[in-house]
Design a protein around this motif. Structure first.
Motif, mmCIF file in Angstrom:
data_model
loop_
_atom_site.group_PDB
_atom_site.id
_atom_site.type_symbol
_atom_site.label_atom_id
_atom_site.label_comp_id
_atom_site.label_asym_id
_atom_site.label_seq_id
_atom_site.Cartn_x
_atom_site.Cartn_y
_atom_site.Cartn_z
ATOM 1 N N GLN A 1 -12.712 3.667 -44.914
ATOM 2 C CA GLN A 1 -11.414 4.098 -45.020
ATOM 3 C C GLN A 1 -10.871 4.822 -43.614
ATOM 4 O OE1 GLN A 1 -11.040 5.689 -48.926
ATOM 5 N NE2 GLN A 1 -11.629 3.831 -49.799
ATOM 6 N N PRO A 2 -10.832 4.540 -42.370
ATOM 7 C CA PRO A 2 -10.742 5.138 -41.368
ATOM 8 C C PRO A 2 -9.241 5.174 -41.147
ATOM 9 C CG PRO A 2 -11.085 3.068 -40.632
ATOM 10 C CD PRO A 2 -11.296 3.056 -42.189
ATOM 11 N N GLU A 3 -8.830 6.491 -40.520
ATOM 12 C CA GLU A 3 -7.374 6.652 -40.184
ATOM 13 C C GLU A 3 -6.834 5.798 -38.960
ATOM 14 O OE1 GLU A 3 -4.891 10.602 -37.922
ATOM 15 O OE2 GLU A 3 -6.429 10.848 -39.454
ATOM 16 N N ILE A 4 -8.003 5.472 -37.937
ATOM 17 C CA ILE A 4 -7.705 4.660 -36.840
ATOM 18 C C ILE A 4 -8.619 3.628 -36.947
ATOM 19 C CG2 ILE A 4 -7.551 4.791 -34.511
ATOM 20 C CD1 ILE A 4 -6.920 7.869 -34.449
ATOM 21 N N ILE A 5 -7.911 2.451 -36.513
ATOM 22 C CA ILE A 5 -8.775 1.111 -36.552
ATOM 23 C C ILE A 5 -8.575 0.364 -35.215
ATOM 24 C CG2 ILE A 5 -9.305 -1.013 -37.601
ATOM 25 C CD1 ILE A 5 -7.827 0.056 -40.176
ATOM 26 N N LEU A 6 -9.546 0.171 -34.667
ATOM 27 C CA LEU A 6 -9.195 -0.644 -33.352
ATOM 28 C C LEU A 6 -10.267 -2.215 -33.505
ATOM 29 C CD1 LEU A 6 -10.498 2.065 -31.206
ATOM 30 C CD2 LEU A 6 -8.091 1.467 -31.614
ATOM 31 N N LEU A 7 -9.481 -3.336 -33.288
ATOM 32 C CA LEU A 7 -9.847 -4.438 -33.568
ATOM 33 C C LEU A 7 -9.936 -5.407 -32.296
ATOM 34 C CD1 LEU A 7 -7.830 -5.178 -36.717
ATOM 35 C CD2 LEU A 7 -10.040 -4.380 -36.592
ATOM 36 N N ASP A 8 -11.275 -5.816 -31.732
ATOM 37 C CA ASP A 8 -11.357 -6.542 -30.668
ATOM 38 C C ASP A 8 -11.453 -8.022 -31.104
ATOM 39 O OD1 ASP A 8 -11.641 -7.857 -28.409
ATOM 40 O OD2 ASP A 8 -13.454 -6.383 -27.661
ATOM 41 N N GLU A 9 -10.587 -8.849 -30.951
ATOM 42 C CA GLU A 9 -10.423 -10.166 -31.467
ATOM 43 C C GLU A 9 -11.030 -10.262 -32.866
ATOM 44 O OE1 GLU A 9 -9.095 -12.594 -29.730
ATOM 45 O OE2 GLU A 9 -9.122 -11.984 -27.761
ATOM 46 N N PRO A 10 -10.406 -9.842 -33.932
ATOM 47 C CA PRO A 10 -11.080 -9.623 -35.079
ATOM 48 C C PRO A 10 -11.166 -11.018 -35.754
ATOM 49 C CG PRO A 10 -9.086 -8.955 -35.131
ATOM 50 C CD PRO A 10 -9.214 -9.150 -33.823
ATOM 51 N N SER A 11 -10.324 -12.092 -35.376
ATOM 52 C CA SER A 11 -10.234 -13.558 -36.314
ATOM 53 C C SER A 11 -11.047 -14.528 -35.700
ATOM 54 C CB SER A 11 -8.605 -13.854 -36.233
ATOM 55 O OG SER A 11 -8.184 -14.140 -34.931
ATOM 56 N N ASN A 12 -11.750 -14.100 -34.352
ATOM 57 C CA ASN A 12 -12.634 -15.032 -33.721
ATOM 58 C C ASN A 12 -13.687 -15.303 -34.737
ATOM 59 O OD1 ASN A 12 -11.792 -15.487 -31.374
ATOM 60 N ND2 ASN A 12 -13.271 -14.572 -30.345
ATOM 61 N N HIS A 13 -13.985 -16.721 -34.996
ATOM 62 C CA HIS A 13 -15.066 -17.308 -35.928
ATOM 63 C C HIS A 13 -14.838 -17.327 -37.387
ATOM 64 C CE1 HIS A 13 -17.402 -17.216 -32.079
ATOM 65 N NE2 HIS A 13 -17.447 -15.894 -32.261
ATOM 66 N N LEU A 14 -13.629 -16.668 -37.496
ATOM 67 C CA LEU A 14 -13.351 -16.469 -39.055
ATOM 68 C C LEU A 14 -12.400 -17.875 -39.436
ATOM 69 C CD1 LEU A 14 -11.551 -13.160 -39.546
ATOM 70 C CD2 LEU A 14 -13.862 -13.792 -39.749
ATOM 71 N N ASP A 15 -12.975 -18.520 -40.636
ATOM 72 C CA ASP A 15 -12.340 -19.801 -41.160
ATOM 73 C C ASP A 15 -10.774 -19.406 -41.710
ATOM 74 O OD1 ASP A 15 -12.565 -18.699 -43.782
ATOM 75 O OD2 ASP A 15 -14.272 -19.720 -43.992
ATOM 76 N N SER A 16 -10.059 -20.297 -42.066
ATOM 77 C CA SER A 16 -8.751 -20.201 -42.164
ATOM 78 C C SER A 16 -8.519 -19.178 -43.512
ATOM 79 C CB SER A 16 -7.811 -21.464 -42.699
ATOM 80 O OG SER A 16 -7.900 -22.372 -41.552
ATOM 81 N N GLU A 17 -9.511 -19.377 -44.464
ATOM 82 C CA GLU A 17 -9.304 -18.437 -45.658
ATOM 83 C C GLU A 17 -9.548 -17.061 -45.470
ATOM 84 O OE1 GLU A 17 -11.594 -17.973 -49.948
ATOM 85 O OE2 GLU A 17 -12.098 -19.679 -48.739
ATOM 86 N N SER A 18 -10.502 -16.781 -44.267
ATOM 87 C CA SER A 18 -10.843 -15.466 -44.175
ATOM 88 C C SER A 18 -9.935 -14.834 -42.984
ATOM 89 C CB SER A 18 -12.392 -15.137 -43.325
ATOM 90 O OG SER A 18 -13.392 -16.024 -44.080
ATOM 91 N N ARG A 19 -9.091 -15.548 -42.360
ATOM 92 C CA ARG A 19 -8.247 -15.287 -41.592
ATOM 93 C C ARG A 19 -7.079 -14.492 -42.449
ATOM 94 N NH1 ARG A 19 -7.228 -18.132 -35.709
ATOM 95 N NH2 ARG A 19 -9.234 -18.316 -35.190
ATOM 96 N N LYS A 20 -6.739 -15.422 -43.564
ATOM 97 C CA LYS A 20 -5.644 -14.904 -44.469
ATOM 98 C C LYS A 20 -5.869 -13.605 -44.953
ATOM 99 C CE LYS A 20 -4.026 -19.549 -45.347
ATOM 100 N NZ LYS A 20 -3.962 -20.783 -46.377
ATOM 101 N N LEU A 21 -7.164 -13.504 -45.228
ATOM 102 C CA LEU A 21 -7.560 -12.126 -45.989
ATOM 103 C C LEU A 21 -7.016 -11.113 -44.697
ATOM 104 C CD1 LEU A 21 -10.917 -13.146 -47.546
ATOM 105 C CD2 LEU A 21 -8.718 -12.384 -48.571
ATOM 106 N N LEU A 22 -7.588 -11.309 -43.563
ATOM 107 C CA LEU A 22 -7.374 -10.387 -42.439
ATOM 108 C C LEU A 22 -5.961 -10.060 -42.247
ATOM 109 C CD1 LEU A 22 -8.250 -8.893 -40.032
ATOM 110 C CD2 LEU A 22 -8.173 -10.757 -38.548
ATOM 111 N N TYR A 23 -5.118 -11.145 -42.362
ATOM 112 C CA TYR A 23 -3.793 -11.117 -42.238
ATOM 113 C C TYR A 23 -3.057 -10.155 -43.243
ATOM 114 C CZ TYR A 23 -4.333 -15.101 -39.277
ATOM 115 O OH TYR A 23 -4.693 -15.910 -38.388
ATOM 116 N N GLU A 24 -3.476 -10.320 -44.718
ATOM 117 C CA GLU A 24 -3.081 -9.724 -45.724
ATOM 118 C C GLU A 24 -3.486 -8.216 -45.619
ATOM 119 O OE1 GLU A 24 -4.113 -9.366 -50.385
ATOM 120 O OE2 GLU A 24 -4.292 -11.264 -49.236
ATOM 121 N N TYR A 25 -4.777 -8.037 -45.269
ATOM 122 C CA TYR A 25 -5.158 -6.623 -45.166
ATOM 123 C C TYR A 25 -4.584 -5.791 -44.065
ATOM 124 C CZ TYR A 25 -8.142 -2.272 -44.876
ATOM 125 O OH TYR A 25 -8.660 -1.160 -45.110
#
Length: 528
Positions: A157-181
């Motif tokens: 539960q960090p205050e600052i999040i740095l994401l480097d190409e986080p959707s790489n290798h994720l399927d469509s379902e996992s991408r939707k979870l990422l977008y929602e988060y």
């Protein structure tokens, strides 16, 4: 808060990557960090995460950032708990709850009694229910490795999040979870990504370029619109400056012609007047000085305009210069290329698909192959190419030419240099200067021709493949791409998108990037 003040970074060889970077990210801001390959996005993110040090300048953060890396193979020998930095806490908690913990275990746990419960909840959210804290990262797929790091966000539960190409290798379902988060998160978030759907969720885009950081107060679509306005303004400035240069050259020509006529007329008058030779020479010298001065004035003006024009041309985005000029496919549109009837495949006990697959691909169609990770998309492509035979059913093979561009860009021979690779496709025996001209068009300059293909980035390899297709000139009847946007930056995705829009043959694409599929006009799906 995250503050960067006058940041400079030099490579170990003292080559400057960027300098004078100053900007502030406030609490709860969510920004996209964009920029072309080589601009330094990865390095800047590493500096923000304190995983690298600037050559000059200061970085201050209100809390230690949590970093989700793009490249995860470095962590292959670690367990998931080690990667997330919670292994010692989980061990201490288990010893305490088993009744054999000591004072040191209580110190390690630091009253974090919910650590294992948070691990389970976070892994369940990312559909990693079967993955334990002890499981070694090497046993996981690329998408699962990324999701382990994403699960760490909910655990820490960090205050600052740095994401480097986080959707790489994720399927469509996992991408939707990422977008929602990301939409629901209250944290400060900085994202480097080529995923346009993800970038559109972020309200601010910061572009890293040679001039520093340019901030655009809107999402990716707004950013693209602003860049187009800038591009249109640049094109207009170019046209105006070219017009000004033509006018200046014409004015110079007319002025010189007028002066020459005046000089010739004056010379005739002097000859009729019978002036002494010394007086004639004096007048001639004056005339020559006058003409020279006139030319100097015009030269300075023309040089000034030419320099301004060169500066404007240097600001044209490289990708705008690339055009894919291929002959049409030899097959007429609508001709049947491939037919699959009730096919299935097995790597062991049981079939890959519960229901056998059937489909037909006709010339000119644009088709996406979709399905979750592990559902056999690459296996299906190998059957279409004749590299695998189905265990049951029947598939007819392509009666034509096909190009398969996989995720590793296997069409590129790493043992060759760029020019040698281009010559491999020179079936029409183009002259050497013509091959090099094509390379230049695809942003491979003289300095690049001897560079080893092994050293090229994914985007550079994709550009080289497209260049090779133009050198071969005859378009393949079928182009197959396997996750083509995974290793490309936004500039190279734009280049690939434009190339595929121009292509007139048949297109078969494996991709979880719905934005990309929509842009290249996919009209049909094969869903596994």
């Amino acid at each position: 808060m995250l503050n960067l003040q006058d940041i400079t970074y030099m490579h170990p060889n003292r080559e400057m990557l960027f300098s004078g970077i100053t900007f502030t990210i406030n609490k709860k801001d969510k920004i996209a960090l964009t920029g072309n390959n080589g601009a330094g996005k990865f390095t800047l993110l590493q500096l923000m995460a304190y995983k690298a040090s600037p050559s000059a300048g200061t970085i201050r953060t209100s809390a230690l950032p949590y970093y989700v890396p793009q490249l995860t193979n470095y962590y292959n020998s670690f367990s998931t708990a080690q990667v997330l930095g919670i292994e010692e806490k989980i061990k201490a908690l288990r010893k305490i709850t088993a009744g054999n913990g000591d004072l040191n275990d209580y110190v390690i746990l630091d009253d974090d009694w919910s650590i294992e419960e948070r691990f389970k909840d976070a892994f369940a959210y990312w559909k990693l229910d079967e993955v334990s804290p002890e499981q070694v990262m090497e046993t996981l797929s690329g998408g699962q490795k990324t999701k382990v790091f994403l699960a760490g966000i909910q655990i820490h539960q960090p205050e600052i999040i740095l994401l480097d190409e986080p959707s790489n290798h994720l399927d469509s379902e996992s991408r939707k979870l990422l977008y929602e988060y990301i939409l629901n998160s209250k944290s400060t978030i900085v994202v480097v990504s080529h995923d346009r759907t993800l970038l559109n969720l972020l309200p601010v885009v910061c572009e890293l370029n040679a001039k520093g950081i340019t901030t655009y107060g809107g999402n990716y679509e707004f950013y693209v619109q602003q860049k187009q306005i800038e591009s249109n303004a640049l094109s207009q400035d170019l046209q105006n400056k070219e017009k000004e240069l033509r006018k200046a050259r014409e004015t110079e020509r007319q002025s010189v012609e007028r002066q020459n006529k005046l000089d010739a007329r004056g010379k005739k008058k002097q000859e009729k007047a019978g002036l002494p030779t010394i007086a004639m020479k004096t007048l001639k010298n004056k005339a020559e000085k006058s003409t020279s001065k006139l030319k100097g004035v015009h030269f300075e003006k023309i040089e000034s305009i030419s320099n301004s024009l060169s500066q404007l041309r240097s600001e044209i985005p490289d990708g705008d210069q690339i055009k894919l000029d291929l002959d049409d496919s030899a097959l007429h549109k609508g001709r049947e290329l491939i037919t699959a009837n009730a096919i299935n495949f097995s790597y062991g006990p049981g079939n890959l698909w519960k229901i056998p697959i059937g489909f037909q691909i006709n010339s000119g169609e644009r088709i996406a192959v979709k399905g979750k990770n592990g559902k056999g998309k690459t296996t299906l492509i190998k059957m279409i190419l004749g590299k695998l035979q189905p265990n049951s059913g029947f598939i007819s093979l392509l009666n034509g030419t096909a190009i398969y561009i996989d995720q590793d860009y296997s069409l590129i021979n790493d043992s060759l240099n760029i020019y040698e690779q281009a010559q491999q496709y020179n079936t029409k025996l183009l002259q050497e200067h013509e091959v090099k001209l094509r390379l230049n068009r695809f942003l491979f300059s003289r300095e690049d021709w001897d560079k080893s293909c092994r050293s090229l980035s994914g985007g550079e390899k994709m550009r080289l493949i497209l260049c090779c297709l133009t050198i071969g000139n005859q378009a393949p009847d079928l182009i197959i791409l396997d996750e083509p946007t995974n290793n490309l930056d936004l500039q190279n995705i734009g280049i690939l998108t434009s190339a595929l829009k121009e292509y007139k043959g048949t297109l078969l694409v494996i991709s979880h990037d719905d934005y990309f599929l929509n842009e290249i006009n996919i009209t049909q799906d094969i869903i596994l």
